[in-house]
Design an enzyme around this catalytic site. Structure first.
Site, mmCIF file in Angstrom:
data_model
loop_
_atom_site.group_PDB
_atom_site.id
_atom_site.type_symbol
_atom_site.label_atom_id
_atom_site.label_comp_id
_atom_site.label_asym_id
_atom_site.label_seq_id
_atom_site.Cartn_x
_atom_site.Cartn_y
_atom_site.Cartn_z
ATOM 1 N N LYS A 222 0.826 -1.212 0.000
ATOM 2 C CA LYS A 222 0.000 0.000 0.000
ATOM 3 C C LYS A 222 0.860 1.262 0.000
ATOM 4 O O LYS A 222 2.040 1.234 0.351
ATOM 5 C CB LYS A 222 -0.954 -0.021 1.189
ATOM 6 C CG LYS A 222 -2.079 -1.021 0.945
ATOM 7 C CD LYS A 222 -3.329 -0.743 1.693
ATOM 8 C CE LYS A 222 -4.416 -1.695 1.182
ATOM 9 N NZ LYS A 222 -5.481 -1.891 2.147
ATOM 10 N N ARG A 256 -4.062 -9.903 4.707
ATOM 11 C CA ARG A 256 -4.355 -9.963 3.264
ATOM 12 C C ARG A 256 -3.133 -9.470 2.499
ATOM 13 O O ARG A 256 -2.755 -8.308 2.636
ATOM 14 C CB ARG A 256 -5.578 -9.087 2.979
ATOM 15 C CG ARG A 256 -6.036 -9.079 1.539
ATOM 16 C CD ARG A 256 -7.208 -8.101 1.370
ATOM 17 N NE ARG A 256 -7.720 -8.127 0.008
ATOM 18 C CZ ARG A 256 -7.217 -7.408 -0.980
ATOM 19 N NH1 ARG A 256 -6.187 -6.606 -0.770
ATOM 20 N NH2 ARG A 256 -7.746 -7.486 -2.189
HETATM 21 C C1 9MG Z 1 -10.112 -5.313 -1.335
HETATM 22 N N1 9MG Z 1 -9.174 -4.742 -0.385
HETATM 23 C C2 9MG Z 1 -8.120 -3.926 -0.677
HETATM 24 N N2 9MG Z 1 -7.488 -3.578 0.458
HETATM 25 C C3 9MG Z 1 -8.159 -4.180 1.475
HETATM 26 C C4 9MG Z 1 -8.016 -4.188 2.865
HETATM 27 O O1 9MG Z 1 -7.083 -3.479 3.477
HETATM 28 N N3 9MG Z 1 -8.875 -4.905 3.593
HETATM 29 C C5 9MG Z 1 -9.870 -5.612 2.996
HETATM 30 N N4 9MG Z 1 -10.717 -6.309 3.786
HETATM 31 N N5 9MG Z 1 -10.074 -5.628 1.671
HETATM 32 C C6 9MG Z 1 -9.227 -4.919 0.934
#
Ligand code: 9MG
Length: 276
Positions: A222, A256
Site C-alpha cells: 500500500k 491480506r
Molecule cells: C479489497 N481490499 C483492498 N485492500 C483491502 C483491505 O485493506 N482490507 C480488505 N478487507 N479488503 C481490501
C-alpha cells in the site's frame, strides 16, 4: 477461534494469510477470456501452494481514484474464476471482495465462503444478501468512496472513530440476522486515511482486537509503505513484511497479502517470539 466459511472452517488459533487474486483487466497480460481464466487458476494454485489459507477474489479495483464497474462486468469477471478454481480441484476457502449484493449471492452460489466488503455491507440489499448467504463477512472501514477518499480525510481520533463505526456495523449485522461468530473486522488501511492516520492506526491496532472479533488487515504494497520507503509498488515487499509482522504482533488474525510465501515466513518468526 474458528471462522465458519460456508462448508469450510478457517482455523484462527494462529494468524493466517489471505492471498490476493485480483481479476481486474490490468491483472492479466493479454486480456483474452480463456487466458484470463487460465492465468487466474494458475495464480490461485500458486497462492495455495505458498500456504494461503483463503483466497480473496475481486473484480472491481478499490484503489484511490478507481472507477466503479458495472454489475454485469463484475459478475463476468469473478464468477467464472470461482467456478474454474473449484473445477480445477483447488479447495482453498474463497472470499469474494465485493460491495454488490448480486455479486455476493452469485459468488456464494459458486463456492465463496466469505464476503469481504470494503463498504461494510452498507449498500442497499447487502446486509440481507450476506444474512441469506450464511457465510463469514469482513466489515471494513472506509471514509468516503475510492474516488474521493484521499481528499483530506478527517477524524476526531482515528482508531476510536473506526471502532465506533465498526460497532455500529456489527449491530446492523446482528439485527439483520448475521451472528457475531461470522463477523471479521478490518480497520481499512489506506481507505480514507492520511499516511499519519494509517501509522497511528497501525500503532494502535491492538485496540481493534479488544472488540472481541477476528481482525483482518490489508497492508501489502500500500501507499503507506511506499510513502515511508519512497518506493514504487514493485519495491514494497520488505516494507510490507515489516507491516505484516507489526500487525500480527498486535493481534491481527488474517493478513491480506500479495506475497504469500514471504509473509508466511515472516509470520512464523513472529509466532516463535509470541509463543516463547
Ligand atoms: C479489497 N481490499 C483492498 N485492500 C483491502 C483491505 O485493506 N482490507 C480488505 N478487507 N479488503 C481490501
Amino acid at each position: 477461534m474458528n471462522l465458519v466459511c460456508n462448508n469450510q472452517t478457517l482455523d484462527l488459533s494462529r494468524p493466517v494469510v489471505m492471498g490476493v487474486l485480483n481479476v481486474t483487466p490490468d491483472s492479466f497480460s493479454d486480456g483474452g477470456r480463456y487466458a484470463s481464466l487460465d492465468n487466474a487458476v494458475q495464480h490461485a494454485r500458486q497462492l495455495f501452494s505458498e500456504g494461503a489459507a483463503i483466497l480473496d477474489i475481486g473484480g472491481e479495483s478499490t484503489r484511490p481514484g478507481a472507477e466503479p464497474v458495472s454489475l454485469d462486468q463484475e459478475l463476468q469477471r469473478v464468477i467464472p474464476v470461482i467456478e474454474a478454481i473449484r473445477l480445477a480441484g483447488i479447495t482453498t476457502p474463497i472470499s469474494i471482495d465485493t460491495s454488490k449484493p448480486e455479486v455476493m449471492r452469485a459468488a456464494v452460489a459458486a463456492g465463496a465462503g466469505m464476503i469481504n466488503d470494503v463498504c461494510a455491507l452498507q449498500q442497499p440489499g447487502a446486509l440481507q444478501a450476506a444474512a441469506d448467504a450464511g457465510v463469514a463477512v469482513c466489515l471494513m472501514h472506509m471514509q468516503g468512496d475510492p474516488q474521493k477518499m484521499q481528499d483530506n480525510p478527517q477524524y476526531d481520533s482515528v482508531t476510536g472513530d473506526i471502532m465506533h463505526f465498526l460497532e455500529q456495523r456489527i449491530a446492523a449485522c446482528v439485527e439483520a440476522g448475521i451472528p457475531r461468530e461470522r463477523i471479521v473486522l478490518d480497520p481499512g488501511f489506506g481507505f480514507g486515511k492520511t499516511q499519519e492516520q494509517n501509522y497511528t492506526l497501525l500503532a494502535e491496532l491492538q485496540r481493534i482486537g479488544t472488540m472481541g472479533l477476528p481482525v483482518l488487515v490489508g497492508l501489502s504494497r500500500k501507499s503507506m509503505i511506499g510513502a515511508v520507503l519512497d518506493a514504487g509498488v514493485d519495491q514494497r515487499l520488505y516494507g510490507s513484511l515489516a507491516a505484516a509482522v507489526i500487525a500480527v504482533m498486535s493481534g491481527a488474525n488474517i493478513v491480506r497479502v500479495h506475497d504469500v510465501g514471504a509473509t508466511i515466513d515472516a509470520i512464523k518468526v513472529c509466532m516463535a517470539v509470541m509463543m516463547a
